[in-house]
Design an enzyme around this catalytic site. Structure first.
Site, PDB file in Angstrom:
ATOM      1  N   ARG A   1      30.241  69.027  -1.715  1.00 55.21           N
ATOM      2  CA  ARG A   1      29.068  68.303  -1.227  1.00 55.21           C
ATOM      3  C   ARG A   1      28.882  68.509   0.275  1.00 55.21           C
ATOM      4  O   ARG A   1      29.859  68.617   0.999  1.00 55.21           O
ATOM      5  CB  ARG A   1      29.223  66.803  -1.522  1.00 55.21           C
ATOM      6  CG  ARG A   1      28.866  66.426  -2.928  1.00 55.21           C
ATOM      7  CD  ARG A   1      29.315  65.026  -3.286  1.00 55.21           C
ATOM      8  NE  ARG A   1      29.107  64.035  -2.233  1.00 55.21           N
ATOM      9  CZ  ARG A   1      29.464  62.762  -2.352  1.00 55.21           C
ATOM     10  NH1 ARG A   1      30.025  62.324  -3.468  1.00 55.21           N
ATOM     11  NH2 ARG A   1      29.250  61.912  -1.374  1.00 55.21           N
TER      12      ARG A   1
ATOM     13  N   ARG B   1      26.642  48.494  -0.889  1.00 52.39           N
ATOM     14  CA  ARG B   1      27.441  48.948   0.239  1.00 52.39           C
ATOM     15  C   ARG B   1      27.206  48.101   1.483  1.00 52.39           C
ATOM     16  O   ARG B   1      27.836  48.341   2.517  1.00 52.39           O
ATOM     17  CB  ARG B   1      27.084  50.387   0.572  1.00 52.39           C
ATOM     18  CG  ARG B   1      28.044  51.418  -0.041  1.00 52.39           C
ATOM     19  CD  ARG B   1      27.451  52.769   0.273  1.00 52.39           C
ATOM     20  NE  ARG B   1      28.326  53.888   0.320  1.00 52.39           N
ATOM     21  CZ  ARG B   1      28.486  54.758  -0.689  1.00 52.39           C
ATOM     22  NH1 ARG B   1      27.956  54.550  -1.856  1.00 52.39           N
ATOM     23  NH2 ARG B   1      29.222  55.824  -0.513  1.00 52.39           N
TER      24      ARG B   1
ATOM     25  N   LYS C   1      36.251  56.311  -7.174  1.00 55.44           N
ATOM     26  CA  LYS C   1      35.272  55.447  -7.863  1.00 55.44           C
ATOM     27  C   LYS C   1      34.543  56.210  -8.965  1.00 55.44           C
ATOM     28  O   LYS C   1      34.408  55.710 -10.081  1.00 55.44           O
ATOM     29  CB  LYS C   1      34.210  54.918  -6.874  1.00 55.44           C
ATOM     30  CG  LYS C   1      34.736  53.955  -5.832  1.00 55.44           C
ATOM     31  CD  LYS C   1      33.601  53.339  -5.018  1.00 55.44           C
ATOM     32  CE  LYS C   1      32.833  54.334  -4.180  1.00 55.44           C
ATOM     33  NZ  LYS C   1      33.600  54.919  -3.054  1.00 55.44           N
TER      34      LYS C   1
HETATM   35  P1  AMP Z   1      28.611  58.567  -2.646  1.00 57.20           P
HETATM   36  O1  AMP Z   1      28.264  59.605  -3.663  1.00 57.20           O
HETATM   37  O2  AMP Z   1      28.778  57.198  -3.226  1.00 57.20           O
HETATM   38  O3  AMP Z   1      29.755  58.983  -1.761  1.00 57.20           O
HETATM   39  O4  AMP Z   1      27.326  58.463  -1.677  1.00 57.20           O
HETATM   40  C1  AMP Z   1      26.913  59.576  -0.883  1.00 57.20           C
HETATM   41  C2  AMP Z   1      25.955  59.124   0.211  1.00 57.20           C
HETATM   42  O5  AMP Z   1      24.778  58.559  -0.376  1.00 57.20           O
HETATM   43  C3  AMP Z   1      26.482  58.028   1.139  1.00 57.20           C
HETATM   44  O6  AMP Z   1      27.295  58.545   2.194  1.00 57.20           O
HETATM   45  C4  AMP Z   1      25.171  57.440   1.653  1.00 57.20           C
HETATM   46  O7  AMP Z   1      24.562  58.266   2.623  1.00 57.20           O
HETATM   47  C5  AMP Z   1      24.308  57.458   0.403  1.00 57.20           C
HETATM   48  N1  AMP Z   1      24.480  56.217  -0.403  1.00 57.20           N
HETATM   49  C6  AMP Z   1      25.013  56.096  -1.640  1.00 57.20           C
HETATM   50  N2  AMP Z   1      25.008  54.806  -2.064  1.00 57.20           N
HETATM   51  C7  AMP Z   1      24.458  54.096  -1.048  1.00 57.20           C
HETATM   52  C8  AMP Z   1      24.187  52.722  -0.840  1.00 57.20           C
HETATM   53  N3  AMP Z   1      24.501  51.802  -1.780  1.00 57.20           N
HETATM   54  N4  AMP Z   1      23.606  52.350   0.333  1.00 57.20           N
HETATM   55  C9  AMP Z   1      23.282  53.246   1.281  1.00 57.20           C
HETATM   56  N5  AMP Z   1      23.525  54.565   1.162  1.00 57.20           N
HETATM   57  C10 AMP Z   1      24.101  54.996   0.014  1.00 57.20           C
END
Ligand code: AMP
Length: 213
Positions: free
Chosen positions: A159, A87, A12
């Site tokens: 990360r 999400r 993404k």
């Molecule tokens: P990502 O960088 O999109 O993989 O997001 C990393 C982490 O941030 C996720 O595993 C969640 O803990 C948190 N996170 C990101 N976007 C959301 C969202 N829309 N709702 C809830 N938690 C989020």
């Protein structure tokens, strides 16, 4: 407004960055916003960190407040590419009301699909720039200088939530909480699916095609 969906590690972030360049709309990633809040040491960032490190979702109200502030900024007035939001169905409903107030709506929800074993390998090899959010992979997209971002020269890191245990939790969370959002957008007639297992260029072509159909 465009929504880019798919399980963690599907690509993404990589595709959102390309769409940003092609469409002239900003990429808005809730994960990146949360990581930036955490780096700045803000109360919101500290609160979110414990959910993120375990691979769990940050509470809806925290993320909705964050995205609402971001979408009020001037560069997002013509729209944005949402990466990692919504999400949950509740977040999708909040987004709809936020947009409705501005006479806007989600024009397309683009779903990237891939099989789970592939995403685990992608995530374990992923290296992320905390400064500009560029993403590399130790084998499939290595940076020119190991550990250094090609785009801005900052340090690349793995990360904290890119470990196998957190990945499994994130995949389970995706199935339980985020897959229903796919149904939500399908029922609104805006969902399009693209095979995320192809090369970066092919996926990008697929997304561009899906924007016009
Ligand atoms: P990502 O960088 O999109 O993989 O997001 C990393 C982490 O941030 C996720 O595993 C969640 O803990 C948190 N996170 C990101 N976007 C959301 C969202 N829309 N709702 C809830 N938690 C989020």
């Amino acid at each position: 407004m465009l929504v880019l969906m798919g399980p963690p590690g599907v690509g993404k972030g990589t595709q959102a960055a390309r769409l940003e360049a092609a469409l002239g709309l900003p990429q808005v990633s809730t994960g990146a916003l949360l990581r930036a809040a955490r780096r700045d040491g803000s109360a919101l960032g500290v609160e979110a960190a414990k959910f993120m490190d375990a691979g769990n979702l940050v509470p809806d109200e925290v993320v909705v407040a964050l995205i609402s502030r971001r979408l009020a900024e001037s560069d997002a007035q013509a729209g944005a590419i949402l990466d990692g939001f919504p999400r949950t169905v509740s977040q999708a409903e909040s987004l709809d009301s936020m947009l409705k107030a501005k006479n806007r709506s989600v024009d397309r929800a683009l779903l990237l699909t891939v099989d789970e074993t592939a995403v685990i390998d992608r995530i374990l090899g992923r290296r992320t720039c905390m400064q500009c959010n560029s993403v590399f992979h130790i084998r499939s997209k290595p940076p020119r200088v190991a550990g250094t971002c090609d785009a801005c020269g900052s340090e690349l890191i793995s990360r904290k939530d890119d470990n196998e245990e957190a990945i499994r939790t994130r995949l389970a969370t995706y199935r339980a909480s985020t897959e229903p959002v796919v149904g939500f957008y399908r029922s609104h007639g805006v969902l399009r699916e693209v095979d995320g297992g192809q090369t970066v260029d092919k996926v990008f072509e697929g997304l561009q095609g899906a924007l016009n159909h």
